[in-house]
Design a protein around this motif. Structure first.
Motif, PDB file in Angstrom:
ATOM      1  N   HIS A 123       0.828  -1.197   0.000  1.00 23.80           N
ATOM      2  CA  HIS A 123       0.000   0.000   0.000  1.00 23.80           C
ATOM      3  C   HIS A 123       0.865   1.251   0.000  1.00 23.80           C
ATOM      4  O   HIS A 123       1.812   1.363   0.783  1.00 23.80           O
ATOM      5  CB  HIS A 123      -0.930   0.008   1.221  1.00 23.80           C
ATOM      6  CG  HIS A 123      -2.058  -0.964   1.112  1.00 23.80           C
ATOM      7  ND1 HIS A 123      -3.285  -0.625   0.603  1.00 23.80           N
ATOM      8  CD2 HIS A 123      -2.137  -2.283   1.423  1.00 23.80           C
ATOM      9  CE1 HIS A 123      -4.080  -1.679   0.611  1.00 23.80           C
ATOM     10  NE2 HIS A 123      -3.407  -2.700   1.104  1.00 23.80           N
ATOM     11  N   ILE A 124       0.550   2.180  -0.889  1.00 25.06           N
ATOM     12  CA  ILE A 124       1.208   3.482  -0.948  1.00 25.06           C
ATOM     13  C   ILE A 124       0.209   4.516  -0.443  1.00 25.06           C
ATOM     14  O   ILE A 124      -0.846   4.721  -1.039  1.00 25.06           O
ATOM     15  CB  ILE A 124       1.651   3.825  -2.385  1.00 25.06           C
ATOM     16  CG1 ILE A 124       2.552   2.724  -2.955  1.00 25.06           C
ATOM     17  CG2 ILE A 124       2.339   5.176  -2.408  1.00 25.06           C
ATOM     18  CD1 ILE A 124       3.844   2.510  -2.193  1.00 25.06           C
ATOM     19  N   ARG A 125       0.571   5.171   0.654  1.00 22.38           N
ATOM     20  CA  ARG A 125      -0.341   6.116   1.293  1.00 22.38           C
ATOM     21  C   ARG A 125      -0.564   7.348   0.400  1.00 22.38           C
ATOM     22  O   ARG A 125       0.379   7.875  -0.196  1.00 22.38           O
ATOM     23  CB  ARG A 125       0.229   6.546   2.636  1.00 22.38           C
ATOM     24  CG  ARG A 125      -0.718   7.404   3.475  1.00 22.38           C
ATOM     25  CD  ARG A 125       0.007   7.919   4.696  1.00 22.38           C
ATOM     26  NE  ARG A 125       0.311   6.853   5.629  1.00 22.38           N
ATOM     27  CZ  ARG A 125      -0.430   6.532   6.690  1.00 22.38           C
ATOM     28  NH1 ARG A 125      -1.533   7.223   6.935  1.00 22.38           N
ATOM     29  NH2 ARG A 125      -0.071   5.554   7.496  1.00 22.38           N
ATOM     30  N   SER A 145      -5.068   4.897   0.445  1.00 24.17           N
ATOM     31  CA  SER A 145      -3.875   4.365  -0.226  1.00 24.17           C
ATOM     32  C   SER A 145      -4.232   3.835  -1.608  1.00 24.17           C
ATOM     33  O   SER A 145      -5.400   3.686  -1.959  1.00 24.17           O
ATOM     34  CB  SER A 145      -3.257   3.229   0.608  1.00 24.17           C
ATOM     35  OG  SER A 145      -4.120   2.097   0.617  1.00 24.17           O
ATOM     36  N   LEU A 146      -3.184   3.557  -2.373  1.00 24.70           N
ATOM     37  CA  LEU A 146      -3.282   2.767  -3.600  1.00 24.70           C
ATOM     38  C   LEU A 146      -2.668   1.414  -3.305  1.00 24.70           C
ATOM     39  O   LEU A 146      -1.600   1.324  -2.681  1.00 24.70           O
ATOM     40  CB  LEU A 146      -2.530   3.441  -4.744  1.00 24.70           C
ATOM     41  CG  LEU A 146      -3.149   4.718  -5.323  1.00 24.70           C
ATOM     42  CD1 LEU A 146      -2.162   5.379  -6.284  1.00 24.70           C
ATOM     43  CD2 LEU A 146      -4.448   4.415  -6.043  1.00 24.70           C
ATOM     44  N   ASN A 147      -3.338   0.346  -3.727  1.00 29.46           N
ATOM     45  CA  ASN A 147      -2.796  -0.998  -3.543  1.00 29.46           C
ATOM     46  C   ASN A 147      -2.024  -1.356  -4.813  1.00 29.46           C
ATOM     47  O   ASN A 147      -2.602  -1.502  -5.890  1.00 29.46           O
ATOM     48  CB  ASN A 147      -3.922  -1.997  -3.291  1.00 29.46           C
ATOM     49  CG  ASN A 147      -3.413  -3.310  -2.726  1.00 29.46           C
ATOM     50  OD1 ASN A 147      -2.227  -3.448  -2.419  1.00 29.46           O
ATOM     51  ND2 ASN A 147      -4.300  -4.280  -2.574  1.00 29.46           N
ATOM     52  N   VAL A 148      -0.703  -1.471  -4.675  1.00 22.28           N
ATOM     53  CA  VAL A 148       0.187  -1.628  -5.822  1.00 22.28           C
ATOM     54  C   VAL A 148       0.686  -3.069  -5.894  1.00 22.28           C
ATOM     55  O   VAL A 148       1.274  -3.580  -4.948  1.00 22.28           O
ATOM     56  CB  VAL A 148       1.386  -0.663  -5.727  1.00 22.28           C
ATOM     57  CG1 VAL A 148       2.324  -0.850  -6.913  1.00 22.28           C
ATOM     58  CG2 VAL A 148       0.901   0.774  -5.641  1.00 22.28           C
ATOM     59  N   GLN A 149       0.438  -3.719  -7.010  1.00 21.71           N
ATOM     60  CA  GLN A 149       0.920  -5.085  -7.239  1.00 21.71           C
ATOM     61  C   GLN A 149       2.238  -5.052  -7.981  1.00 21.71           C
ATOM     62  O   GLN A 149       2.417  -4.271  -8.919  1.00 21.71           O
ATOM     63  CB  GLN A 149      -0.093  -5.877  -8.051  1.00 21.71           C
ATOM     64  CG  GLN A 149       0.374  -7.282  -8.449  1.00 21.71           C
ATOM     65  CD  GLN A 149      -0.593  -7.969  -9.371  1.00 21.71           C
ATOM     66  OE1 GLN A 149      -1.606  -8.496  -8.945  1.00 21.71           O
ATOM     67  NE2 GLN A 149      -0.301  -7.959 -10.679  1.00 21.71           N
ATOM     68  N   ALA A 150       3.168  -5.909  -7.551  1.00 24.07           N
ATOM     69  CA  ALA A 150       4.469  -5.966  -8.223  1.00 24.07           C
ATOM     70  C   ALA A 150       4.965  -7.403  -8.279  1.00 24.07           C
ATOM     71  O   ALA A 150       4.699  -8.204  -7.377  1.00 24.07           O
ATOM     72  CB  ALA A 150       5.494  -5.085  -7.502  1.00 24.07           C
ATOM     73  N   VAL A 151       5.685  -7.709  -9.346  1.00 24.16           N
ATOM     74  CA  VAL A 151       6.410  -8.971  -9.485  1.00 24.16           C
ATOM     75  C   VAL A 151       7.891  -8.614  -9.580  1.00 24.16           C
ATOM     76  O   VAL A 151       8.268  -7.727 -10.353  1.00 24.16           O
ATOM     77  CB  VAL A 151       5.967  -9.753 -10.737  1.00 24.16           C
ATOM     78  CG1 VAL A 151       6.731 -11.074 -10.843  1.00 24.16           C
ATOM     79  CG2 VAL A 151       4.468 -10.011 -10.698  1.00 24.16           C
TER      80      VAL A 151
END
Length: 324
Positions: A123-125, A145-151
């Motif tokens: 999560h990015i506030r 927040s934005l919920n950011v998915q990463a691989v």
């Protein structure tokens, strides 16, 4: 500035910034020098300073000796210019040789075979976007927040990033609707698997840990899985420490915040390619605050449909590889 002071202020070394500048100059250079136009290097440094502090843009205006509105335009302009480099620095391995190299690096961590990436969300506030849909950005911890998915790969670099979902969205929902899942469903990445936590539904290409172990083989599987997958948590930590705006919170509008997240991920990969160390801390208080922000709770298991193919792949690994 000395090299150390520059590194502390802008989170990248002088050499890396100068190497990055030619790729951005065509998009940052003004067509004329009227009205004291800001040079590309100063635009880039101002934007990097914003990523390094997350401060109010008025403070950044004092730092750069310019008006607040100019700072706002520069941050947006430079961020968009960096985002145009996405295809050059953030991409899933395209060739079988690249995939084998990543699998080998993952295998060296804890002996887990065929792993091409570790997936998770962070999560990015952000500040409240307001409006009728503002509350969908409030996450389970109560802040926006934005919920950011990463691989990520085994060298702490981003292979894929999705930064457009509000904080209330579950991790599994983001993956279910992303392009990477469609590519795996089409079998674009044959003989490759990703590792995710128990918040994801198990798939033949996305393996999750066992919620309960009964045999020594299952214990080995879980231990290897956890030791390998933790690389994505470490990557988030490095990323947020290099660019504290991600930990302290973005005060920009949501579309620009999404671009800032992608731009900092690109810069993170550039820094990893250059072999840069983590920036030194300015003071201990900021480090303690940062670590507190990174303290993420475990994602609870959710009720979801069974996937026999995914369970079959996991059981095959446990019975034929970890059962030694």
């Amino acid at each position: 500035m000395s090299d150390l002071c520059f590194f502390q202020h802008f989170r990248l070394t002088k050499e890396t910034v100068l190497a990055l500048l030619p790729a951005l100059e065509p998009r940052l250079e003004y067509v004329h020098d009227l009205n004291n136009s800001v040079s590309p290097i100063n635009q880039l440094l101002l934007c990097l300073r914003y990523y390094a502090t997350g401060c109010h843009q008025l403070s950044l205006a004092y730092f750069g000796g310019m008006h607040k509105s100019t700072v706002n335009r520069i941050v947006k302009r430079v961020t968009e210019a960096i985002c145009h480099l996405r295809q050059d620095y953030i991409n899933f391995p395209r060739t079988p040789e690249e995939r084998v190299a990543i699998q080998y690096n993952f295998f060296e961590i804890a002996g887990f075979p065929r792993v091409t990436g570790a997936i998770d969300c962070t999560h990015i506030r952000i500040q409240s976007p307001g409006g009728e849909d503002g509350e969908i950005f409030r996450n389970r911890k109560g802040h926006f927040s934005l919920n950011v998915q990463a691989v990520v790969d085994a060298s702490y670099k981003f292979l894929n990033i999705v930064a457009r979902w509000p904080g209330s969205t579950h991790d599994a929902t983001i993956f279910r609707n992303c392009m990477l899942r469609a590519q795996f469903e089409r079998n674009d990445f044959a003989d490759c698997v990703m590792l995710g936590d128990s918040g994801y539904a198990i798939k033949p290409y996305l393996l999750t840990p066992l919620l309960e172990t009964r045999t020594r083989a299952e214990q080995r599987y879980n231990e290897s899985h956890i030791r390998t997958r933790v690389i994505v948590e470490n990557t988030f930590g490095i990323w947020k420490r290099r660019f504290p705006i991600l930990a302290y919170g973005c005060r920009t509008k949501v579309p620009l915040t999404m671009n800032i997240i992608v731009a900092t991920a690109i810069l993170h990969n550039i820094a990893r390619n250059s072999g840069e160390d983590l920036p030194p801390n300015a003071n201990e208080h900021n480090e303690q605050r940062f670590l507190k922000l990174l303290n993420r709770a475990n994602i609870p298991a959710v009720v979801r449909p069974q996937n026999n193919a995914g369970f079959g792949v996991r059981n095959h690994l446990i019975n034929n590889y970890f059962n030694v």
